[in-house]
Design an enzyme around this catalytic site. Structure first.
Site, PDB file in Angstrom:
ATOM      1  N   ALA A 170     -11.346  35.013 -22.509  1.00  0.00           N
ATOM      2  CA  ALA A 170     -11.461  33.564 -22.710  1.00  0.00           C
ATOM      3  C   ALA A 170     -11.583  33.234 -24.195  1.00  0.00           C
ATOM      4  CB  ALA A 170     -12.654  33.015 -21.938  1.00  0.00           C
ATOM      5  N   ASP A 171     -12.374  34.007 -24.912  1.00  0.00           N
ATOM      6  CA  ASP A 171     -12.493  33.819 -26.357  1.00  0.00           C
ATOM      7  C   ASP A 171     -11.139  33.990 -27.043  1.00  0.00           C
ATOM      8  OD1 ASP A 171     -15.148  33.185 -27.290  1.00  0.00           O
ATOM      9  OD2 ASP A 171     -15.797  35.135 -26.562  1.00  0.00           O
TER      10      ASP A 171
END
Length: 406
Positions: A170-171
């Site tokens: 996600a990052d």
């Protein structure tokens, strides 16, 4: 393919970042030639400086996401510290931050404030859930977003627990969305002269990666489930155990299926009605039978023996590598995916290289990650501060430096 020109030469980026999302975004801009100045808290710096394995006090985790940068340590909660930052903003093109929504405003560094000092500045704000909506005030680390976005619901074995992906997906997705959004805003600025405020959410980015499963659910009402290493849409499309390790097969169309059966000595499967088309092969009972047949066949040779056969036949396949195997991989060496930099504390350091390869432009690792406040003095002098002013700022706790001014 390796060019010599800097794509983003002359571009100046300020980073108010911690952990991954903002630091990775600015690192990528740095690889393209931008000057990146990482603004950190004196005496503490980025949280990631203390994560994971430390060597001579340096986090190997931090080192990966912070190449190509300078570091200035400034207390933004002090009036003089904020003024230093705003002077930097006057000379900057882009500011990237991943504080929780509202923090910049409380520091007196809202987009309106930055824009008043520099009409063309582009602010990219990355957060767990974005600047708006009922979740905007929540903390949003990668693992929380993996859980909430549904990623963990489709990851892991069918009869096992929900499982996170083995890297901060996600990052990383949010960083990539941020990078291309910044480049688009720079293009727009060329035409309008105006800056922009970009709002990137890890949650949005992760949900966008779940798009195929959402599309299937919206169109059919079928809820996707965890499927482990198998892929419910294609078969065979999974790892099989060879004599000395695992090999991944990805037989994605009927031509590849015919070539696979021929190369593996399984021609009889071509006339078996259970396996005639992919739609036949992905049926539960048929798939189970196919896996047993292929498993028995693959177990008779080594990974290398099968790769020679499959690659010669044009069948997508590969070894299931550990991290150590990557360093000796001939393809990665040919693509310059590992480079060497000189770190001020660790010395000669091998790091992961840049992904884009361009004919006329240079995209590369340009320098090591900085020590905390390594460039504070250099940057302040560039802004016009005298030695006496720098000594005063340091003695009052507004800044911290690696280099002392006597």
């Amino acid at each position: 393919m390796s060019g010599s020109g800097d794509l983003l030469g002359g571009l100046r980026v300020l980073e108010l970042g911690t952990a991954i999302a903002a630091p990775l975004c600015t690192m990528l801009l740095g690889e393209m030639g931008a000057e990146v100045i990482k603004v950190e808290q004196p005496g503490k710096g980025d949280d990631a400086r203390y994560w994971g394995t430390l060597v001579k006090g340096e986090s190997l985790y931090f080192l990966h996401y912070n190449k190509n940068k300078k570091s200035i340590a400034v207390n933004l909660k002090s009036e003089r510290g904020r003024e230093i930052f705003l002077k930097l903003v006057e000379k900057a093109d882009v500011v990237v931050e991943n504080y929780r929504p509202g923090v910049l405003e409380r520091l007196g560094l809202s987009y309106d404030t930055l824009s008043a000092r520099n009409r063309g500045v582009i602010l990219c704000s990355i957060s767990g859930f974005g600047q708006t909506g009922p979740y905007s005030g929540l903390g949003g680390y990668d693992v929380i977003v993996q859980a909430m976005s549904g990623i963990m619901s489709v990851t892991g074995e069918p009869d096992g627990e929900p499982m996170r992906v083995g890297f901060p997906v996600a990052d990383i997705l949010a960083s990539l969305y941020s990078t291309y959004s910044i480049l688009a805003a720079l293009y727009r600025r060329e035409k309008t002269g105006e800056g922009e405020w970009i709002d990137i959410s890890l949650y949005d980015a992760a949900v966008s990666a779940m798009g195929q499963w959402l599309s299937i659910y919206l169109g059919s009402g079928r809820l996707p489930e965890r499927f482990g290493n198998k892929y419910p849409l294609i078969a065979p499309y999974e790892p099989f155990k060879a004599r000395d390790g695992y090999i991944m097969l990805a037989v994605a169309n009927e031509e590849q299926w015919r070539r696979f059966c021929s190369a593996a000595g399984l021609e009889s499967l071509l006339s078996d009605p259970r396996f005639r088309t992919n739609q036949d092969r992905i049926k539960t009972e048929n798939r189970r039978a196919l896996e047993e047949i292929i498993s028995a066949t693959i177990s008779r040779k080594t990974v290398r023996e099968w790769l020679e056969i499959f690659w010669e036949a044009g069948i997508p396949s590969g070894p299931v590598n550990g991290v150590d195997a990557l360093l000796d991989d001939a393809q990665l060496k040919a693509r310059n995916m590992f480079q060497t930099v000189e770190h001020p504390r660790l010395g000669r350091l091998e790091v992961v290289g840049s992904v884009p390869k361009m004919l006329k432009s240079s995209v590369r690792v340009r320098g090591p990650p900085p020590l905390l406040g390594q460039h504070t003095v250099e940057i302040l002098k560039w802004l016009g501060y005298s030695d006496n002013e720098i000594r005063s700022l340091e003695s009052d706790g507004v800044i911290s430096c690696q280099e002392k001014i006597y």
